[in-house]
Design a protein around this motif. Structure first.
Motif, short mmCIF file in Angstrom:
data_model
loop_
_atom_site.label_atom_id
_atom_site.label_comp_id
_atom_site.label_asym_id
_atom_site.label_seq_id
_atom_site.Cartn_x
_atom_site.Cartn_y
_atom_site.Cartn_z
N LEU A 457 -6.99 31.95 20.56
CA LEU A 457 -8.14 31.01 19.64
C LEU A 457 -9.09 31.85 19.49
CD1 LEU A 457 -9.01 28.04 23.44
CD2 LEU A 457 -8.29 27.57 20.73
N ASP A 458 -9.23 32.87 19.81
CA ASP A 458 -9.48 33.93 19.51
C ASP A 458 -9.18 34.76 18.01
OD1 ASP A 458 -11.72 36.38 19.12
OD2 ASP A 458 -9.52 37.29 19.11
N TRP A 459 -8.13 33.80 18.03
CA TRP A 459 -7.53 34.40 16.89
C TRP A 459 -7.24 33.63 15.65
CZ3 TRP A 459 -1.37 33.98 16.98
CH2 TRP A 459 -0.53 34.73 15.64
N ILE A 460 -6.59 32.01 16.43
CA ILE A 460 -6.31 31.44 15.32
C ILE A 460 -8.05 31.03 15.94
CG2 ILE A 460 -5.00 29.14 14.64
CD1 ILE A 460 -3.26 31.53 14.73
N LYS A 461 -8.86 30.05 15.16
CA LYS A 461 -9.80 29.13 15.25
C LYS A 461 -10.02 28.01 15.05
CE LYS A 461 -12.52 32.97 15.11
NZ LYS A 461 -12.15 34.20 15.39
N GLU A 462 -8.53 27.80 13.87
CA GLU A 462 -9.04 25.92 14.05
C GLU A 462 -7.52 26.12 14.05
OE1 GLU A 462 -10.76 24.29 10.68
OE2 GLU A 462 -11.31 26.20 9.92
N PRO A 463 -6.40 25.70 15.28
CA PRO A 463 -5.48 25.52 15.41
C PRO A 463 -5.38 23.95 15.05
CG PRO A 463 -6.25 25.63 17.58
CD PRO A 463 -7.85 25.32 16.80
N ALA A 464 -5.59 23.30 14.64
CA ALA A 464 -5.13 21.90 13.88
C ALA A 464 -4.91 22.41 12.84
CB ALA A 464 -6.92 20.74 14.19
N LYS A 465 -4.67 23.41 11.79
CA LYS A 465 -4.66 23.33 10.01
C LYS A 465 -2.73 23.79 10.46
CE LYS A 465 -5.09 28.31 9.07
NZ LYS A 465 -5.70 29.36 8.65
N TYR A 466 -2.59 24.10 11.48
CA TYR A 466 -1.13 23.78 11.72
C TYR A 466 -0.12 23.40 12.16
CZ TYR A 466 -2.03 28.89 10.60
OH TYR A 466 -2.20 30.55 10.19
N SER A 467 -1.07 22.44 12.45
CA SER A 467 -0.82 20.56 13.28
C SER A 467 0.09 20.60 12.54
CB SER A 467 -1.37 19.56 13.09
OG SER A 467 -1.50 18.89 12.22
N ARG A 468 1.42 20.97 11.73
CA ARG A 468 2.49 20.59 11.20
C ARG A 468 3.89 21.35 11.72
NH1 ARG A 468 1.79 18.81 4.73
NH2 ARG A 468 1.45 20.98 4.48
N ASN A 753 16.09 12.18 7.06
CA ASN A 753 14.75 12.05 7.26
C ASN A 753 12.94 11.82 6.93
OD1 ASN A 753 14.41 11.94 10.39
ND2 ASN A 753 16.13 12.74 10.00
N ASP A 754 13.38 12.47 5.26
CA ASP A 754 12.84 12.73 4.14
C ASP A 754 12.22 13.85 4.03
OD1 ASP A 754 12.04 11.67 1.49
OD2 ASP A 754 11.02 9.91 2.23
N LEU A 755 12.35 15.09 5.14
CA LEU A 755 11.86 15.81 5.38
C LEU A 755 10.93 16.28 4.50
CD1 LEU A 755 13.50 18.11 8.44
CD2 LEU A 755 11.59 15.90 8.15
N ALA A 756 11.86 16.47 2.87
CA ALA A 756 10.92 17.01 1.60
C ALA A 756 9.30 16.85 1.48
CB ALA A 756 12.13 16.88 0.89
N ARG A 757 9.34 14.95 1.79
CA ARG A 757 8.20 14.08 1.50
C ARG A 757 7.35 14.73 2.73
NH1 ARG A 757 9.17 11.80 -2.80
NH2 ARG A 757 11.49 10.59 -1.68
N LYS A 758 7.43 15.00 3.94
CA LYS A 758 6.96 14.65 4.95
C LYS A 758 6.19 16.39 5.05
CE LYS A 758 8.12 14.59 9.78
NZ LYS A 758 9.08 14.20 10.54
N PHE A 759 6.75 17.70 4.68
CA PHE A 759 5.90 18.45 4.47
C PHE A 759 5.28 18.75 2.70
CE2 PHE A 759 8.78 18.95 8.02
CZ PHE A 759 8.02 18.94 9.25
N THR A 760 5.44 17.64 1.79
CA THR A 760 5.17 18.21 0.69
C THR A 760 3.41 18.27 1.37
OG1 THR A 760 6.73 17.22 -0.64
CG2 THR A 760 4.47 17.81 -1.30
N LYS A 761 2.66 19.75 0.41
CA LYS A 761 1.18 19.39 0.70
C LYS A 761 0.47 17.88 -0.40
CE LYS A 761 1.11 24.04 2.22
NZ LYS A 761 1.37 25.94 1.67
N PRO A 762 -0.07 17.66 0.30
CA PRO A 762 -1.02 16.53 -0.20
C PRO A 762 -1.48 17.15 -1.53
CG PRO A 762 -2.62 17.34 1.48
CD PRO A 762 -0.85 17.82 2.11
#
Ligand SMILES: [Zn+2]
Length: 762
Positions: A457-468, A753-762
């Motif tokens: 947590l000291d390193w990654i301050k916002e873990p949520a940004k890697y939630s994908r 599973n349409d992964l390409a769309r799932k991981f496209t940045k919004p």
């Protein structure tokens, strides 16, 4: 008959080892010392270190140019702990690094008066570890590379009696001894038959403490002696300056050798004559006989006789010196492992007493054998279960003499997989889609890690940004770090923030992990159930089987963190998508280079112009179409016009202000190595890769062609599709170790599973 003779001769000549182990005179020993100083001048700590060097080596750093490296490298421990072992022990990267660091510290002399306790939970395999380690040590110490010499005295009767010619007060024993010199054959034989150590004119007295013969050089003269013995070379410099060699100047021989030396010197009046009787013999290790290595189990009863002696040898010595008190051949059981290893398997029952006694010895550095002080310098090792800590809790003073080395459950997923392969056969991989087997290990390891990691947590301050790609506790990321891998999906910013200090802190947390969760034994049982359930289906084991299996294991629910398996699946999907994209992506380097150079050149003209590009020599039609096409490839299909125009303006500015004027004209940089070119190329390729799947996603033919890849029907597809499908499947097999079957399965998985769309940045 001939065969028998040949075979027997073979035994005879194969007996080199024992020839090699004959005593050599001190002077010959010095020749050995000169020829091989590092081999002959080393104590047990140095030999132990050499064992690691010989069997593990330097280790591999996967990021050799990383300025923030903390030397957390990959050690191959298989030669030390796996090969030829009845039960292999798999040291993971964390434990191997911990162990190697301790062994380094041991060698340097900083940590020698300690007891090393391997502290680990049930089912971590610590007794297997210690047994394998000791077996290797014994083996190594008995090879030429691991050989050290110890002292053996060869007391020359002729020398010792010659000087006594005029002595009228010769004892009865002495006259008995004289009779032997003029033998009445019968009597001589009787004595000979008793004399294990008696070699005609010589009485052999081994040093029970395994002293290095150099220690017999009187301490005040030793420094000068070694100074004269060695030329001024690199070794001599190390010898005189490295703390690891301090013992050779500071240690004294055992009391037996010391008093033998004194007695002989007063008789012979010459140190040179004394040294004629000092010989060197290789120190032979034998765990079963307790020579050099002793291992005690909690149930081993204490030996009644704590003081050991050799009556026969004592009487021979007494006869030679006609005084029964000059040299007392007594020693303790610790002498047998002096300069060797003394180990306790578990601190329970009788081993608690042994540990307490050891502790006292270590604190004092010597211990009493009757009224004689015996030096003890051994490597002390012990194993301990968590619940046994209470057995030594009351001994407060213990803390400063004990070094705990944690030996937890495996936390490195590659090692966990190695264990499955070892037990179930290397062919298990054939039944899995790539990475699914490793994901099984990830689930197991998730149960062993702490949920909250301050270091992460000291390193990654916002873990949520890697939630994908990562679980909310960042365990998936931590597991990568533990294997020595820095994942590509980290942002540049966070990669840079992974400083040496942060790395040390993250790796340091492993010291308190792996003490709970699914044990080594249980993980094998669970894997067995999983594998036998799914491997027989004929289908490759995939993530849906894995998720289904773990979600159905009610009793494991409490061990596996909430949401971990969902995140594992996300990371898997993301990584799979990257693999398929990488495998499908190809570009024509020349064509890309040409397009970039033309764009760099064209931005300096108005649309409508036709110019010859000075970098490619080609005629370029400067047009809105050229600009538009290129800019969309770099900035994305849906980019606004204003942004495109700005981009064009910035490019032109950079081109005139720096690229052309400074780099190309002044510095002579080739145009395709300028900063502008490189940055355009990077963005160009990144976007090509991002979009590589797009044309195939909507194309039903593509999916069907993948399915029909091995069928006759595949030939009926048009050439472009056939080429693309063959290309992606070949690449998946070559680059990512898929089987053909697996490569097809994974392509359809990505599409369905349409992964390409799932991981496209919004
Ligand atoms: Zn000795």
């Amino acid at each position: 008959m001939d065969n028998i003779k040949k075979a027997m001769r073979q035994i005879d000549s194969g007996d080199n080892a024992s020839n090699h182990r004959k005593p050599i005179p001190f002077e010959d020993f010095l020749k050995e010392v000169l020829a091989n100083p590092t081999g002959t001048i080393r104590n047990v700590f140095q030999v132990f270190h050499d064992l690691f060097k010989a069997y593990i080596g330097e280790g591999v750093d996967e990021y050799p140019n990383d300025p923030e490296t903390i030397q957390y490298v990959s050690y191959d421990c298989s030669k030390l702990l796996v090969e030829e072992a009845d039960h292999p022990f798999f040291a993971d990267r964390l434990f191997a690094n911990r162990l190697v660091n301790h062994v380094e510290a041991l060698r340097s002399g900083a940590q020698q008066n300690k007891i090393y306790i391997f502290d680990g939970p049930h089912g971590c395999g610590k007794s297997t570890f210690l047994n394998n380690l000791l077996k290797r040590f014994e083996e190594y110490a008995n090879t030429e590379d691991g050989t050290r010499y110890e002292t053996v005295w060869r007391l020359d009767r002729r020398q010792l009696t010659r000087g006594e010619g005029g002595n009228e007060t010769a004892s009865i024993l002495e006259s008995l001894f004289r009779m032997q010199q003029n033998p009445d054959q019968r009597q001589f034989d009787t004595i000979r038959s008793m004399a294990v150590h008696d070699d005609g004119d010589f009485v052999e007295v081994p040093c029970p403490c395994h002293d290095n013969p150099l220690l017999l050089i009187p301490k005040p003269q030793r420094r000068q002696f070694l100074d004269e013995l060695f030329d001024n070379n690199e070794f001599k410099y190390t010898l005189f300056t490295d703390k690891a060699f301090e013992w050779i100047f500071h240690d004294v021989p055992c009391t037996i050798c010391g008093s033998l030396y004194d007695a002989l010197f007063s008789r012979l009046k010459s140190a040179a004559k004394v040294f004629e009787m000092i010989h060197a013999v290789p120190y032979t290790f034998n765990r079963r006989l307790g020579k050099g290595i002793s291992v005690f189990s909690p149930g081993d009863r204490p030996i009644k006789q704590t003081i050991l002696h050799n009556e026969y040898l004592q009487s021979m010595i007494n006869r030679l010196f006609s005084d029964s008190n000059q040299v007392r051949y007594i020693f303790s059981q610790y002498a047998k492992t002096n300069n060797g290893i003394y180990a306790l398997m578990d601190i329970k029952s009788h081993n608690i007493d042994r540990l307490i006694e050891l502790h006292n010895i270590i604190s004092e550095g010597v211990h009493k054998v009757e009224d004689i002080e015996e030096n003890v310098s051994s490597l002390f090792l012990a194993l301990m279960n968590p619940e046994d800590k209470k057995n030594i809790k009351e001994f407060q003073s213990f803390s400063d003499r004990i070094v705990y080395i944690n030996i937890p459950y495996v936390l490195d997923l590659n090692t966990e997989v190695e264990i499955y392969r070892n037990i179930f056969g290397a062919r298990i991989d054939d039944n899995f889609l790539p990475r699914v087997l490793h994901n099984f290990a990830r689930v197991i390891i998730s149960s062993r890690l702490s949920l909250r990691s301050e270091a992460m947590l000291d390193w990654i301050k916002e873990p949520a940004k890697y939630s994908r790609y990562c679980d909310k506790n960042l365990q998936l990321l931590k597991m990568e770090i533990y294997t020595g891998h820095i994942p590509e999906w980290l942002s540049e910013e966070e990669r840079k923030a992974l400083t040496a200090k942060r790395r040390r802190r993250i790796i340091g947390e492993s010291d308190n992990e792996g003490r709970q969760g699914i044990s080594g034994r249980d993980s094998i049982k669970i894997f067995n159930t999983f594998y036998t359930t799914y491997a027989k289906s004929g289908e490759l084991i995939d993530m849906s089987m894995l998720c289904k299996f773990f979600n159905a294991q009610k009793d494991l629910k409490a061990s596996i963190p909430d949401g971990f398996i969902d995140s594992l699946l996300l990371l898997y999907d993301f990584s799979t998508l990257q693999e398929v994209k990488e495998s499908l992506y190809y570009y024509n380097e020349e064509q890309i280079e040409r397009e970039i150079l033309h764009y760099m050149f064209a931005v300096n003209f108005e649309p409508g112009a036709i110019e010859t590009c000075k970098y490619t020599g080609k005629r370029v039609h400067v047009s809105e179409e050229l600009f538009d096409g290129f800019e969309r490839r770099i900035l994305g299909e849906k980019v606004e016009n204003a942004r495109r125009l700005n981009f064009r303006k910035d490019t032109q500015k950079e081109y005139t202000a720096r690229t052309l004027t400074q780099e190309i004209l002044v510095a002579g940089t080739p145009p395709n190595q300028t900063r502008l070119f490189q940055s355009l190329k990077e963005r160009y390729e990144y976007n090509l890769k991002e979009k590589v799947l797009d044309p195939f996603l909507e194309n039903e033919n593509f999916r069907r062609a993948i399915k029909d890849y091995t069928e006759e029907d595949f030939k009926t597809y048009d050439k472009k599709i056939r080429d693309d499908v063959t290309f992606v499947i070949d690449n998946l097999m070559k680059r990512y170790r898929y089987t053909e079957h697996g490569a097809r399965a994974i392509c359809m998985y990505v599409i369905d599973n349409d992964l390409a769309r799932k991981f496209t940045k919004p």
